[in-house]
Structures are given as structure tokens and as C-alpha cells.
Design an enzyme around this catalytic site. Structure first.
Site, PDB file in Angstrom:
ATOM      1  N   GLN A   1     -51.854  88.457  18.627  1.00  0.00           N
ATOM      2  CA  GLN A   1     -51.485  87.205  17.981  1.00  0.00           C
ATOM      3  C   GLN A   1     -51.788  87.259  16.486  1.00  0.00           C
ATOM      4  O   GLN A   1     -50.965  86.885  15.661  1.00  0.00           O
ATOM      5  CB  GLN A   1     -52.287  86.071  18.628  1.00  0.00           C
ATOM      6  CG  GLN A   1     -51.592  84.751  18.609  1.00  0.00           C
ATOM      7  CD  GLN A   1     -50.273  84.826  19.325  1.00  0.00           C
ATOM      8  OE1 GLN A   1     -50.127  85.487  20.351  1.00  0.00           O
ATOM      9  NE2 GLN A   1     -49.270  84.179  18.778  1.00  0.00           N
TER      10      GLN A   1
ATOM     11  N   HIS B   1     -49.482  88.738  13.624  1.00  0.00           N
ATOM     12  CA  HIS B   1     -48.207  88.112  13.259  1.00  0.00           C
ATOM     13  C   HIS B   1     -48.202  87.578  11.836  1.00  0.00           C
ATOM     14  O   HIS B   1     -47.214  87.704  11.116  1.00  0.00           O
ATOM     15  CB  HIS B   1     -47.908  86.934  14.185  1.00  0.00           C
ATOM     16  CG  HIS B   1     -47.043  87.294  15.349  1.00  0.00           C
ATOM     17  ND1 HIS B   1     -45.781  87.789  15.187  1.00  0.00           N
ATOM     18  CD2 HIS B   1     -47.254  87.232  16.678  1.00  0.00           C
ATOM     19  CE1 HIS B   1     -45.248  88.018  16.381  1.00  0.00           C
ATOM     20  NE2 HIS B   1     -46.129  87.698  17.307  1.00  0.00           N
TER      21      HIS B   1
ATOM     22  N   GLU C   1     -49.709  77.473  22.137  1.00  0.00           N
ATOM     23  CA  GLU C   1     -48.385  78.057  22.370  1.00  0.00           C
ATOM     24  C   GLU C   1     -48.461  79.016  23.571  1.00  0.00           C
ATOM     25  O   GLU C   1     -47.637  78.962  24.478  1.00  0.00           O
ATOM     26  CB  GLU C   1     -47.962  78.800  21.104  1.00  0.00           C
ATOM     27  CG  GLU C   1     -46.597  79.435  21.182  1.00  0.00           C
ATOM     28  CD  GLU C   1     -46.319  80.333  19.986  1.00  0.00           C
ATOM     29  OE1 GLU C   1     -47.265  80.644  19.227  1.00  0.00           O
ATOM     30  OE2 GLU C   1     -45.153  80.735  19.820  1.00  0.00           O
ATOM     31  N   HIS C   2     -49.437  79.911  23.534  1.00  0.00           N
ATOM     32  CA  HIS C   2     -49.637  80.884  24.613  1.00  0.00           C
ATOM     33  C   HIS C   2     -51.021  80.688  25.220  1.00  0.00           C
ATOM     34  O   HIS C   2     -52.004  80.620  24.481  1.00  0.00           O
ATOM     35  CB  HIS C   2     -49.579  82.316  24.070  1.00  0.00           C
ATOM     36  CG  HIS C   2     -48.368  82.633  23.268  1.00  0.00           C
ATOM     37  ND1 HIS C   2     -48.405  82.795  21.898  1.00  0.00           N
ATOM     38  CD2 HIS C   2     -47.085  82.822  23.642  1.00  0.00           C
ATOM     39  CE1 HIS C   2     -47.191  83.075  21.464  1.00  0.00           C
ATOM     40  NE2 HIS C   2     -46.367  83.089  22.493  1.00  0.00           N
TER      41      HIS C   2
ATOM     42  N   ASP D   1     -43.372  88.110  25.198  1.00  0.00           N
ATOM     43  CA  ASP D   1     -42.679  88.236  23.914  1.00  0.00           C
ATOM     44  C   ASP D   1     -41.391  89.031  24.046  1.00  0.00           C
ATOM     45  O   ASP D   1     -40.456  88.837  23.273  1.00  0.00           O
ATOM     46  CB  ASP D   1     -43.568  88.983  22.899  1.00  0.00           C
ATOM     47  CG  ASP D   1     -44.669  88.102  22.337  1.00  0.00           C
ATOM     48  OD1 ASP D   1     -44.571  86.875  22.478  1.00  0.00           O
ATOM     49  OD2 ASP D   1     -45.627  88.655  21.751  1.00  0.00           O
TER      50      ASP D   1
ATOM     51  N   HIS E   1     -21.083  40.540  22.357  1.00  0.00           N
ATOM     52  CA  HIS E   1     -21.453  41.272  23.568  1.00  0.00           C
ATOM     53  C   HIS E   1     -21.165  40.404  24.797  1.00  0.00           C
ATOM     54  O   HIS E   1     -20.547  40.859  25.763  1.00  0.00           O
ATOM     55  CB  HIS E   1     -22.944  41.644  23.540  1.00  0.00           C
ATOM     56  CG  HIS E   1     -23.267  42.857  22.725  1.00  0.00           C
ATOM     57  ND1 HIS E   1     -23.032  42.936  21.378  1.00  0.00           N
ATOM     58  CD2 HIS E   1     -23.807  44.052  23.081  1.00  0.00           C
ATOM     59  CE1 HIS E   1     -23.431  44.126  20.935  1.00  0.00           C
ATOM     60  NE2 HIS E   1     -23.902  44.819  21.951  1.00  0.00           N
TER      61      HIS E   1
END
Lengths: 432, 432
Positions: free
Chosen positions: A259, A262, A327-328, A361, A420
């Protein structure tokens, strides 16, 4: 180097709350520049794109055409090592088969009054896919964004990719071909987003734009939102690993670093019930950091945003995981199912010691475009549904209108909306 | 008064294209003010809310408490005419039963390698619902926004509603009670959005904010997007009616005006294959306009944005309808199914002469929160899915990792991500 938090300590709640709200990105204010670029592309179309490509990418469309030709894609594929092509194929097949299961079903039913109600799903007609240039030009992301669109039935997928000096990463072109993307332009930045949203002489506009990009691309996407749809604005990536002491510290360290490499804003968090194990992981991280080609990025990420949280029981990790909304999320424990039940907020969950996040991934088949920065509390990863839209369908006859009309009239009148009320009343002869 | 376009005329394409891109809203730039309000609520919490409520709504929380009490809701319900309560009940039951059908199913399967892949849907934990004050305080919108959240399983729904002088529309409180919303605060504007997103001493923060509002509310929602999820930013409403010459012109005129009375930026469009009928509708619109209490609004809308398009065959209306991508589409023709098949872009479709759009606004059961301003090309109406999120779940054992690992390593290496490659390789003993 990373922050240590002990769940049992008095100051935990306060430190954890601060940790949760720490921003991991500097949001540059590029709105003024982006607005100018967008307005210029709207006004001058292809000519503006040509100017910006020359300026930003050193690319002359008179020499290297804006559109990537089919032969050029053929030639690029020749350059990709067969091992990589094979791996892309494995990934493609698995992504497609997983995403096919996400196709929604239309619904249509008649209720007890005889009203027919339905929901029809249709694909978006045209989608633009932004692919970043340089080292962030990932073939895996092309597959992850394009294949669900194909599965949804999107008619036209347009890929844009900045090409410094004209060269597009051959593996990206190979991935595009595999995903069935044939309309590819060598443009990038806010100007590419503008071209997709508003169209130019060469590029017909699309209805939705997806894919990651830098601050300019993100600002441009926000700017054109409304004219077209956009996917989420991707933030820095994160992993949370809940691990017991029976893991190999080297494995867990490797996952944390996958991670961290990145992005300097990426975040890697370990929660464990074993402080000795935590220390062993930390040492393994420090050792492995030195081996990485992206060591500088990974070191910065681990130092600034990495965290090790010790808890007295693994079950204490569950509420923390829900607040982190990673996220993960890896569950590297003996009995992952005991924890899984309580997990509510996570982009994707990786279960057991043999499911490193990296498998997701690339080749698991599930999507790697996932909600970052705690947004798993309210949003989901990319799916086929992101390329479709639902239309309600309603059908009444005179009897059904007679049955439901009076309630509609009562509500319309109570809301002060005469027209209406009249629209129903006139059909029931309740109004002159 | 409205624009007339003849599909057969030479200048049609150009005039239609201009018509499609005409903006119907002035977007005020209120960002600076909104930013100040939000920052102040973040910094001072309840105290800031109290100051703004005194300033904007003339409301002193020391006298009228911020939170609407349960007895106050009881008392409000007493004030609502029984006819309106009955109509709200009809609507509630139908909305709930329709939306129950939207609940997604979890998926979990084992593929041929033995990899277990799953998708788990969970409800968002807490949602904020903005309800405008004054004449736009619609009980029907409370039902449409809150009931799907309840069906989704949202634990906590917080309603905010500005209350000039302290009074909240009793029908809005009745609708909230019916929808199961009990946490209601008398606050509005950008400050209410800030309170929902960031929390104050009294109001715990939510994860997503939905509901319509003015320019300040819309800007505040855009501003907090990311910290929380938001629904679409609602634009002015529109209806497209495809009608043959066999309709009663008065009915169609009434439907056009039901849209026009909403807002000066609302848009009503008629497409017909019968020019005489079109003329009759236009005359009926002019006549009915005079009868409306909101005549001024409806007249402005019809004059500025209304349109009548004549085509030589009804089938010519289909591609035009797809380009218009109307929020509401009525098919008031003999054979609606012939047209329905070709319709791809619409928020909701109302079939036949006895399905006026107004039925969908109130009591059909489908949602009236629908994509406006051509956004039906890429988005859908509000549904249960908007209150849920999907988590991918992945489970591999050693055999599956051995089968898929090499492809993941190949892709990680080709993308220059060593730590990614190592995270898999280390588990396969491919790395020291």
C-alpha cells in the site's frame, strides 16, 4: 516510525479521533487554471487540444496524430512481454466473469390495484476513460475501468491518455485492446476532460467520465459534473490489516508496504492483539523498505501515515475497523468469519492469510477501484451499475387513476400545487 | 408563447441543439459565504447554529429548542386534515412496498479455482435529510427521501428543516413520523449541512446527506462531498410529453402546467405528430394558466423554456426524447409500447393517457426524486441502493494463491510496483 496507538490507553480515543481526521492530501487549488483550460477547449475544440498537447506533452499532432491508430496498437502489443500479455488475459477473463454477475435485472409487476410498476436498466451510451500518463499509467486500471463498461453494454468507450513525446505505454494499449476499447486519444489533463464532456470537432462528447488523475484532472471532473456524470474522485489508497500473532511478520510487512509504495499519501494500518508481533512487523517493514525501488515514497507514507494499533482482543478491532472504513481490509486471523460478521464499512475485504490485497489489485476478478479516505462509510467500489441507469415505468388505466387520484389531489392541494391537482382531477371529471 | 420547433424544417437541428443546451438556472456563486458558514459551524458547533438561526430564521433556541420534541410532532399531526393524513398513509405504504423490491441480494460463489468471491450489501449507518422551509417544504419529499432509507436499513435518519419563527409545516412532521424519522432539528441552510457533515455537541455527524435545497444548500453539499456522501444536486424539473392527436388537449395542457408551476426554471415540452392538436394544447395552456395560484411562476416557465415540437411520425420523437433525456416522460399515445422500446434516456416513464406524471409525484410508489437537466443520460432516480454500499469479499487458500499469484506478480512487476510483487511472492516462497 509509524504511529503506535494502544487501545487500552487513556488517551486512545482522542489520539484515534485525530488520526481518523488527518488529511493525507494537500488539495491544491487549481480551479482557476482548470476553468481557463476547459473554457478554451469549449471555445476552440481541436485547435485548443493541439496547442496544449504541444505545450504540455511536447506533442505535435501534425506529426503524431491525436488518435492512436489501430496499427499502432498492434505494434504496441508486439512489444509487451508474453508473460505480461498472459497475465492481462487471466485478469480480463476473471474481471469479466465476476462483473457479469452484477448485471441488474429489470423488474415489472402489477400491484393489487392493477397499477403496473417497473424498473428498466439501460447502459449509458458513451463513457470516457481517463488514464494517467507516466509511471501511473497502469494497464490493470484500464481493465478494471473498461471491462465493467463493456459488460454493462456501453456502446462507446473513449480512452484518453497523455503521451509525453507521443509514446503511450504499450501494456496500456494492449489492455485497451483486450477490453474492447478502440477509440483512444493521446490527450490528457483538464483539457482532455473538457474534450470528453463538451466534445470537439474530432471527439464526440460522452455522458460519463471515469478514471483516476492528478489534481487538475480531479478538479476538471468536479467542474464538468452535471454536464456529464463522473465516478468518485479517487484519494490516496489505504489498507487496514487485522492480524493475530500467528502470521509471518514478513508477510504482513510486505502487505503494508504494497500500500505504502503507491503514494506518499497512502496509508497502511495494522491492528493486532499481540504487541510482540507488532514490533516484529515494524522491524520487517523497516528492513523491506530498503529493498524497494519506490523506497522513498513508501518510507514517507509509512512514516507520516502508517499506524500500529494494539488491542487486547481481536474483537476490539471490529468497531475500530468500522470507524476507519478502509478501502482494503485484510483479516489475517485464525477465525476471520467471527470478525467478518461485524464489519460494516470497508471497500473490499481480504480473508485469511493467503489472500493478500494485491491479488485483488490484479487478478481476483473483483474491481480494484474502491472507495478511499473513509468513503466506504457511504460508497462502493466500481461496478457494472456505475455504467447503467434505471428508469421507472408506470402504467395506470382509468380504474387505477380513479383509485389513486383522490390521494394525489389531496397531497397536491396541501402542497399548494393547483396544476398538479388539476392534472389528475381533469381526468376524473372532478374539475371543469 | 413557448418555442415551436418543426422537426421537418431545415433549421431544426441547429435550433434543437441550442434548445438542449440552454441553461435554465442562474448559478449564483455563493461559495465564499458558504465556506465561512461551514468553517464557523465546524469551529463553534451548537453556538454557531444558534447564532445563525437567530439571524436567518428569527429563532431563539433558548425559547424554541433546536430539536423538535416528540409531543410537538404529536400536536402537529392533530393539525393536519384527516384527508391529507390519509393520503400520506396511502403514499407511504405504496412507496415502502415498491422500494422493498429494490433491496439488493448479497452474492457469494466459488469459482473453478476454488476462489471465493462475494459482494455484501450493508446500509449506511446514518443519513441526514434536508427539507427546505417555506412553500417548498413538501411532505411528499419527506416520504420519498426517508422511506427508502428505512427500507435500506439505515440506523439513524436525521432531518433538518429551517423554521422561520419556529414553525415547521405540520404535514412535514406528520410525514416524518410516518417514515419513522424521530430526530428532527429546526435548522437550515449551509449551516445545517455543516452540522450534519461535521457534527456539533448536539448533533452526531452522518455519513450521507440527501434532499433538495436552495443555492446555499447545494453549494454546501458540494463542499462537504467527500467528508460525507451526497445525493444528486437537484436542478429544475422537466416533463416531456409525447402525444398523438387523440388526446384531450386540456389534459395535456394540465400536465405541462403541473411541471411549469414548480419553478421558473422548470421545463415542459410537447412532441406531437399533429400540428392542430399542438395549437389546441397551446391555447388550453394559455387558458389554464390564468386559473393557477402559481400563475406567475408557471407563465414564466412556459414562456422562457416551454417547447412544442412537431414531427411527421411519432417514431421520430424517440431519438429526440433520448437526446432530451427528460426527468419525466409521458407517452400519451395509442401504442405506447412501440415507442417505449426505443427510449433509453428518461428518469421515469408514464405510459398511456391515464398516467399523468403527478401520480408518480405522490402515490404511485415509485420515487419522485429523479435526474433532472438531461442527467438521465447517466444517472437514476433515488432508490434503496443510494442508502447502501457494497463490499467485495475475497478468500483464497494456498492453492488458489499458487494458481493466481504468478499473474499478479507479472503485472505488479510490469507496473514497477515491487512491494506489490513481493507481497505475493513472499507467500509462494519465490522471494527470500
Amino acid at each position: 516510525m509509524a504511529i503506535w496507538l494502544d487501545h487500552g490507553s487513556e488517551e486512545f480515543e482522542q489520539r484515534f479521533a485525530t488520526f481518523l481526521t488527518t488529511k493525507r492530501e494537500v488539495s491544491e487549488d487549481v480551479n482557476a487554471v482548470v476553468r481557463t483550460l476547459i473554457d478554451d477547449v469549449k471555445a476552440r475544440g481541436d485547435a485548443a487540444l493541439a496547442d496544449y498537447s504541444l505545450h504540455f506533452d511536447g506533442l505535435d499532432f501534425a506529426v503524431t496524430p491525436m488518435r492512436v491508430g489501430s496499427e499502432e496498437i498492434d505494434a504496441a502489443i508486439e512489444q509487451v512481454p508474453s508473460e505480461v500479455l498472459g497475465a492481462l488475459r487471466v485478469a480480463s477473463v476473471r474481471i469479466e466473469s465476476h462483473h457479469r454477475r452484477q448485471l441488474p435485472r429489470d423488474d415489472s409487476y402489477e400491484d393489487e390495484l392493477g397499477v403496473i410498476l417497473g424498473s428498466r436498466w439501460t447502459a449509458i451510451e458513451a463513457v470516457g476513460l481517463y488514464v494517467p500518463g507516466g509511471t501511473a499509467s497502469y494497464p490493470s486500471s484500464v481493465l478494471m475501468n473498461a471491462i465493467p463498461a463493456k459488460v454493462a453494454g456501453v456502446d462507446r468507450i473513449v480512452m484518453v491518455v497523455p503521451a509525453n513525446g507521443g509514446v503511450v505505454n504499450p501494456a496500456v494499449l494492449a489492455a485497451a485492446r483486450m477490453a474492447g476499447v478502440e477509440e483512444i486519444y493521446r490527450i490528457g489533463g483538464a483539457q482532455a476532460i473538457a474534450a470528453l464532456a463538451f466534445g470537439t470537432e474530432t471527439i464526440a462528447p460522452v455522458a460519463k467520465i471515469v478514471g483516476p488523475g492528478n489534481a487538475y484532472v480531479a478538479a476538471a471532473k468536479r467542474h464538468v459534473f452535471g454536464t456529464v456524470g463522473i465516478d468518485m474522485i479517487a484519494g490516496p489508497s489505504e489498507v487496514l490489516i487485522i492480524a493475530d500473532g500467528d502470521n509471518d511478520p514478513e508477510w504482513i510487512a510486505a502487505d503494508l508496504l504494497a500500500q505504502a509504495e503507491h503514494d506518499r499519501g497512502a496509508q497502511s494500518i495494522l491492528i493486532t492483539d499481540n504487541a510482540l508481533f507488532a514490533k516484529a512487523v515494524e522491524l520487517a517493514v523497516e528492513r523491506q523498505l530498503k529493498l524497494l525501488s519506490r523506497s522513498e515514497t513508501a518510507t514517507a507514507s509509512w512514516q507520516d501515515f502508517g499506524a500500529i494499533i494494539t488491542v487486547s482482543a481481536l474483537s476490539d478491532a471490529v468497531p475500530l475497523a468500522n470507524r476507519i472504513a478502509a478501502e482494503h481490509l485484510e483479516l489475517a486471523v485464525d477465525d476471520p468469519d467471527a470478525l467478518l460478521l461485524g464489519i460494516r464499512n470497508a471497500g473490499a475485504i481480504f480473508i485469511g492469510r493467503h489472500t493478500p490485497e494485491v491479488i485483488g489489485d490484479y487478478v481476483a476478478g473483483s474491481n480494484h477501484v474502491l472507495p478511499t479516505a473513509r468513503s466506504a462509510r457511504f460508497s462502493s467500489g466500481l461496478s457494472v451499475l456505475d455504467y447503467m441507469k434505471r428508469t421507472s415505468v408506470l402504467r395506470l388505466g382509468p380504474d387505477q387513476l380513479r383509485a389513486l387520484g383522490p390521494a394525489a389531489i389531496a397531497l397536491a392541494n396541501s402542497e399548494g400545487l393547483d396544476a398538479h391537482a388539476r392534472s389528475v382531477a381533469i381526468r376524473l371529471n372532478l374539475e371543469g
